[in-house]
Scaffold this motif. Structure first.
Motif, PDB file in Angstrom:
ATOM      1  N   SER A   3      58.467 -21.581  13.274  1.00  0.00           N
ATOM      2  CA  SER A   3      57.148 -21.478  13.924  1.00  0.00           C
ATOM      3  C   SER A   3      56.588 -20.061  13.819  1.00  0.00           C
ATOM      4  O   SER A   3      55.383 -19.868  13.602  1.00  0.00           O
ATOM      5  N   VAL A   4      57.452 -19.079  13.973  1.00  0.00           N
ATOM      6  CA  VAL A   4      57.014 -17.684  13.840  1.00  0.00           C
ATOM      7  C   VAL A   4      56.549 -17.434  12.407  1.00  0.00           C
ATOM      8  O   VAL A   4      55.526 -16.780  12.185  1.00  0.00           O
ATOM      9  N   LEU A   6      55.297 -19.618  10.332  1.00  0.00           N
ATOM     10  CA  LEU A   6      53.992 -20.263  10.171  1.00  0.00           C
ATOM     11  C   LEU A   6      52.879 -19.447  10.826  1.00  0.00           C
ATOM     12  O   LEU A   6      51.777 -19.342  10.299  1.00  0.00           O
ATOM     13  N   LEU A   7      53.176 -18.865  11.979  1.00  0.00           N
ATOM     14  CA  LEU A   7      52.208 -18.005  12.648  1.00  0.00           C
ATOM     15  C   LEU A   7      51.853 -16.812  11.763  1.00  0.00           C
ATOM     16  O   LEU A   7      50.681 -16.438  11.645  1.00  0.00           O
ATOM     17  N   LEU A   8      52.843 -16.221  11.111  1.00  0.00           N
ATOM     18  CA  LEU A   8      52.595 -15.064  10.243  1.00  0.00           C
ATOM     19  C   LEU A   8      51.750 -15.437   9.028  1.00  0.00           C
ATOM     20  O   LEU A   8      50.888 -14.665   8.604  1.00  0.00           O
ATOM     21  N   TYR A  10      49.565 -17.897   8.980  1.00  0.00           N
ATOM     22  CA  TYR A  10      48.227 -18.082   9.546  1.00  0.00           C
ATOM     23  C   TYR A  10      47.560 -16.731   9.798  1.00  0.00           C
ATOM     24  O   TYR A  10      46.392 -16.539   9.492  1.00  0.00           O
ATOM     25  N   LEU A  11      48.321 -15.796  10.333  1.00  0.00           N
ATOM     26  CA  LEU A  11      47.812 -14.459  10.612  1.00  0.00           C
ATOM     27  C   LEU A  11      47.366 -13.750   9.330  1.00  0.00           C
ATOM     28  O   LEU A  11      46.344 -13.066   9.313  1.00  0.00           O
ATOM     29  N   SER A  14      43.894 -14.600   8.517  1.00  0.00           N
ATOM     30  CA  SER A  14      42.923 -14.445   9.601  1.00  0.00           C
ATOM     31  C   SER A  14      42.017 -13.246   9.346  1.00  0.00           C
ATOM     32  O   SER A  14      42.275 -12.436   8.453  1.00  0.00           O
ATOM     33  N   CYS A  18      41.736  -9.493  13.758  1.00  0.00           N
ATOM     34  CA  CYS A  18      42.912 -10.189  14.305  1.00  0.00           C
ATOM     35  C   CYS A  18      44.195  -9.563  13.765  1.00  0.00           C
ATOM     36  O   CYS A  18      45.148  -9.340  14.514  1.00  0.00           O
ATOM     37  N   ARG A  19      44.195  -9.247  12.474  1.00  0.00           N
ATOM     38  CA  ARG A  19      45.389  -8.629  11.877  1.00  0.00           C
ATOM     39  C   ARG A  19      45.633  -7.244  12.453  1.00  0.00           C
ATOM     40  O   ARG A  19      46.772  -6.861  12.707  1.00  0.00           O
ATOM     41  N   PHE A  22      47.218  -7.541  15.739  1.00  0.00           N
ATOM     42  CA  PHE A  22      48.630  -7.903  15.608  1.00  0.00           C
ATOM     43  C   PHE A  22      49.482  -6.665  15.347  1.00  0.00           C
ATOM     44  O   PHE A  22      50.566  -6.528  15.905  1.00  0.00           O
ATOM     45  N   CYS A  62      52.457 -11.595   5.211  1.00  0.00           N
ATOM     46  CA  CYS A  62      51.797 -10.955   6.340  1.00  0.00           C
ATOM     47  C   CYS A  62      51.730  -9.441   6.128  1.00  0.00           C
ATOM     48  O   CYS A  62      50.678  -8.830   6.327  1.00  0.00           O
TER      49      CYS A  62
END
Length: 171
Positions: A3-4, A6-8, A10-11, A14, A18-19, A22, A62
């Motif tokens: 999940s982490v 996948l979040l990265l 997505y990030l 973005s 947003c980046r 982060f 990322c």
């Protein structure tokens, strides 16, 4: 960890704001995933290495998209820098398809960061280190709106200010 990862991913797709947020707040999460992924690459079976490879590819994707450089990595050397160095060494000594897949983005990031100047705190000569720290301090003060001494950013009194061409006040 999936999940982490996948979040990265997505990030990395973005908006820049947003980046940047982060980098300011969520960088330890990237470091934790990178650390777990490298540990799994070094010690696991083929199935676990494949999953770890996906995590690491998400981290690299990322890292490539984030607005950061050598100085930011220096600040986060424990959480991100050291696992990245371990990954780079692992890619260099392994001769597998996974290592080859990870080697290209890892090497590209290394080249990008090596082109950038070292952080001021890494300077060898004390004079250079002091000078660079002073410049960083002045830039920080300017960005904060703090005026000090005869700074070019400080407003000149109207009565003293002359026109750039040296023309008299009345024609």
């Amino acid at each position: 960890w999936r999940s982490v990862a996948l979040l990265l991913v997505y990030l990395s797709r973005s908006p820049r704001t947003c980046r940047a947020a982060f980098v300011a707040e969520g960088f330890p999460l990237l470091g934790a995933l990178l650390q777990e992924g490298v540990a799994a690459l070094e010690a696991s079976e083929a199935k676990e290495r494949h999953e770890a490879g996906m995590w690491i590819l998400a981290c690299l994707m990322c890292l490539q998209s984030l607005p950061l450089g050598r100085a930011t990595l220096w600040e986060h050397r424990a959480s991100v820098g050291k696992p990245f160095d371990r990954l780079h060494k692992w890619c260099g000594k392994e001769h597998s398809a996974l290592a080859a897949e990870l080697r290209a983005p890892t090497s590209a990031l290394c080249r990008r960061w090596k082109k950038q100047p070292k952080p001021a705190s890494q300077e060898q000569s004390p004079e250079q280190k002091a000078l660079r720290r002073k410049v960083v301090e002045m830039i920080s003060q300017g960005l904060l709106g703090i005026v000090c001494g005869n700074s070019p950013a400080s407003p000149a009194p109207v009565s003293v200010a002359k026109s750039p061409g040296g023309l008299p006040p009345t024609l």
